[in-house]
Design a protein around this motif. Structure first.
Motif, mmCIF file in Angstrom:
data_model
loop_
_atom_site.group_PDB
_atom_site.id
_atom_site.type_symbol
_atom_site.label_atom_id
_atom_site.label_comp_id
_atom_site.label_asym_id
_atom_site.label_seq_id
_atom_site.Cartn_x
_atom_site.Cartn_y
_atom_site.Cartn_z
ATOM 1 N N UNK A 148 -27.631 -17.551 46.887
ATOM 2 C CA UNK A 148 -27.875 -17.875 45.485
ATOM 3 C C UNK A 148 -27.665 -16.639 44.603
ATOM 4 N N UNK A 149 -28.143 -15.484 45.086
ATOM 5 C CA UNK A 149 -27.971 -14.252 44.324
ATOM 6 C C UNK A 149 -26.493 -13.904 44.191
ATOM 7 N N UNK A 150 -25.750 -14.035 45.296
ATOM 8 C CA UNK A 150 -24.315 -13.721 45.259
ATOM 9 C C UNK A 150 -23.589 -14.682 44.317
ATOM 10 N N UNK A 151 -23.943 -15.968 44.374
ATOM 11 C CA UNK A 151 -23.307 -16.960 43.495
ATOM 12 C C UNK A 151 -23.586 -16.606 42.043
ATOM 13 N N UNK A 152 -24.845 -16.255 41.759
ATOM 14 C CA UNK A 152 -25.222 -15.906 40.391
ATOM 15 C C UNK A 152 -24.464 -14.706 39.874
ATOM 16 N N UNK A 153 -24.351 -13.672 40.699
ATOM 17 C CA UNK A 153 -23.650 -12.457 40.260
ATOM 18 C C UNK A 153 -22.157 -12.731 40.122
ATOM 19 N N UNK A 154 -21.608 -13.506 41.052
ATOM 20 C CA UNK A 154 -20.176 -13.814 40.997
ATOM 21 C C UNK A 154 -19.845 -14.621 39.742
ATOM 22 N N UNK A 155 -20.775 -15.497 39.326
ATOM 23 C CA UNK A 155 -20.512 -16.382 38.206
ATOM 24 C C UNK A 155 -20.760 -15.708 36.866
ATOM 25 N N UNK A 156 -21.799 -14.874 36.804
ATOM 26 C CA UNK A 156 -22.206 -14.310 35.512
ATOM 27 C C UNK A 156 -22.027 -12.801 35.413
ATOM 28 N N UNK A 157 -21.736 -12.140 36.539
ATOM 29 C CA UNK A 157 -21.578 -10.693 36.492
ATOM 30 C C UNK A 157 -22.858 -10.009 36.062
ATOM 31 N N UNK A 158 -22.754 -9.093 35.113
ATOM 32 C CA UNK A 158 -23.945 -8.337 34.697
ATOM 33 C C UNK A 158 -24.921 -9.205 33.904
ATOM 34 N N UNK A 159 -24.412 -10.341 33.354
ATOM 35 C CA UNK A 159 -25.320 -11.215 32.601
ATOM 36 C C UNK A 159 -26.390 -11.818 33.500
ATOM 37 N N UNK A 160 -26.167 -11.737 34.825
ATOM 38 C CA UNK A 160 -27.142 -12.251 35.790
ATOM 39 C C UNK A 160 -28.485 -11.545 35.608
ATOM 40 N N UNK A 161 -28.446 -10.290 35.136
ATOM 41 C CA UNK A 161 -29.671 -9.506 34.948
ATOM 42 C C UNK A 161 -30.571 -10.115 33.873
ATOM 43 N N UNK A 162 -30.009 -10.938 32.971
ATOM 44 C CA UNK A 162 -30.846 -11.556 31.935
ATOM 45 C C UNK A 162 -31.840 -12.536 32.537
ATOM 46 N N UNK A 163 -31.613 -12.906 33.833
ATOM 47 C CA UNK A 163 -32.560 -13.770 34.532
ATOM 48 C C UNK A 163 -33.927 -13.103 34.619
ATOM 49 N N UNK A 164 -33.930 -11.772 34.576
ATOM 50 C CA UNK A 164 -35.183 -11.037 34.749
ATOM 51 C C UNK A 164 -35.840 -10.667 33.432
ATOM 52 N N UNK A 165 -35.260 -11.119 32.325
ATOM 53 C CA UNK A 165 -35.880 -10.824 31.042
ATOM 54 C C UNK A 165 -35.865 -12.072 30.180
ATOM 55 N N UNK A 166 -37.053 -12.617 29.855
ATOM 56 C CA UNK A 166 -37.089 -13.863 29.083
ATOM 57 C C UNK A 166 -36.433 -13.693 27.719
ATOM 58 N N UNK A 167 -35.679 -14.689 27.328
ATOM 59 C CA UNK A 167 -34.965 -14.628 26.066
ATOM 60 C C UNK A 167 -35.936 -14.592 24.901
ATOM 61 N N UNK A 168 -35.771 -13.641 24.001
ATOM 62 C CA UNK A 168 -36.570 -13.612 22.781
ATOM 63 C C UNK A 168 -37.805 -12.747 22.849
ATOM 64 N N UNK A 169 -38.106 -12.179 24.028
ATOM 65 C CA UNK A 169 -39.297 -11.324 24.129
ATOM 66 C C UNK A 169 -39.008 -9.971 23.483
ATOM 67 N N UNK A 170 -40.039 -9.332 22.898
ATOM 68 C CA UNK A 170 -39.821 -8.006 22.306
ATOM 69 C C UNK A 170 -39.302 -7.024 23.355
ATOM 70 N N UNK A 171 -38.434 -6.115 22.925
ATOM 71 C CA UNK A 171 -37.731 -5.242 23.870
ATOM 72 C C UNK A 171 -38.683 -4.336 24.649
ATOM 73 N N UNK A 172 -39.766 -3.860 23.978
ATOM 74 C CA UNK A 172 -40.650 -2.914 24.676
ATOM 75 C C UNK A 172 -41.379 -3.542 25.853
#
Lengths: 241, 114
Positions: free
Chosen positions: A128-152
């Motif tokens: 699953x991790x390989x599929x995610x990275x292959x499909x999204x590249x570096x955007x896969x890292x956004x999986x670890x940061x909820x959209x819209x949360x403050x940067x700090x």
């Protein structure tokens, strides 16, 4: 016969084999995995051989399993999930038949070994991790940061999300292993009471009938949960939440 | 030729949609039965495992990083807390999933009953 309830999980080598220092003996665990593959393949091949418009009982069961997994993939993986259907279906059938064949008296339940379930969970996790990275590249890292949360908050959130992601294969494998092990131990312990209590053994015997039915339910539900969670993880990798 | 291909396609589209609609309803119906069979103990165990898995991975990661970076015992402390948070996050996610499923099933049961 006062046997140890843990005896049923002992790995016994049938054909001892050692290659380059690694013990790769053909064990009872491997034997039952082979039996599972053969039985599930034969069942599917033979039950759908007639391909009747009016299905036989076997064909209905096979079609029901196919539909269950097909709906599961469509509901939980969403678009782009179809290519992964064969894998999920194979996984489901392997775990399901492994669990069910483990209910045959005297058989060996390979899904009650964490080594087996963790190996399956680890394969899913890595794939699953390989599929995610292959499909999204570096955007896969956004999986670890909820959209819209403050940067700090990234300092706190990213480690938490990362550990949560890493805990997936652990919870996936421990869940099925714990359920199956506990069920089989309970069956053996209660069965021990039947012998020990003599005439009054009829009471635990009656309980044993109910527990056996319950264990069959657990066997099916755990196979279903294992497959559905694989689908959810696949969905996360394909669509990033 | 009975009709032009354009309307044939539109007709097919309509029939496909209808077929998909019935499939959807039937599926949700059978789904609610299966969920009903899943006992509360099963859900409880699932959530417990989710929580413990987070803590276990946190502790494991902390111990490993400590021995690798020689920072005993600080990373173990940090990652135990992080692991606990991750476990809670797992629990909340699982609970949300189960709740969404339950609501979906309820809605489907209501539409089926009507």
């Amino acid at each position: 016969m006062a046997s140890n309830p843990m005896d049923q999980f002992t790995i016994v080598p049938i054909v001892p084999l050692e290659v380059a220092g690694f013990d790769i003996s053909f064990t009872n665990s491997a034997l039952w995995m082979t039996i599972t593959v053969v039985v599930s393949s034969l069942f599917l091949l033979l039950s759908i051989r007639s391909r009747g418009t009016i299905p036989t009982r076997g064909q209905m069961v096979a079609e029901m399993m196919y539909n269950t997994v097909a709906n599961m993939v469509r509901d939980n993986v969403g678009s782009g999930g179809q290519p992964y259907f064969p894998f999920i279906f194979t996984l489901f059938m392997f775990v399901l038949f492994g669990n069910l064949l483990g209910m045959v008296p005297g058989s060996f339940t390979f899904t009650s070994h964490i080594a087996v379930t963790f190996a399956m969970a680890a394969i899913i996790f890595i794939a699953v991790t390989v599929i995610g990275i292959a499909k999204h590249g570096t955007r896969f890292a956004t999986l670890f940061f909820p959209h819209g949360a403050p940067l700090w908050t990234a300092v706190i959130l990213i480690p938490i999300e990362l550990v949560s992601y890493l805990s997936r294969p652990v919870s996936l494998s421990v869940r099925i292993f714990a359920n199956l092990t506990v069920g089989h131990v309970i069956l053996k312990v209660i069965a021990g009471f039947v012998v020990a209590l003599g005439v009054f053994g009829i009471v635990p015997l009656a309980g044993l009938v109910a527990i056996t039915a319950f264990e069959f339910m657990i066997a099916v539900i755990q196979a279903y949960v294992f497959a559905i969670l694989s689908c959810i993880y696949l969905h996360d990798a394909l669509h990033l939440h | 030729m009975p009709s032009d291909p354009e309307s044939d396609l539109a007709d097919l589209e309509k029939r496909l949609k209808a077929a998909r609609g019935t499939g959807e309803a039937g599926r949700s119906g059978s789904g609610s039965g299966r969920e009903g069979a899943a006992s509360g103990a099963g859900i409880g165990l699932r959530i417990a495992v989710d929580l413990v898995a987070g803590v276990a991975v946190g502790v494991g990661l902390g111990l490993w990083l400590d021995s690798a970076l020689d920072t005993k015992p600080w990373l173990l402390l940090v990652f135990t807390i992080v692991g606990f948070c991750a476990g809670l996050l797992n629990v909340v996610r699982t609970a949300n999933q189960l709740e969404a499923k339950r609501k979906e099933d309820e809605a489907a049961a209501r539409t089926n009953a009507e």
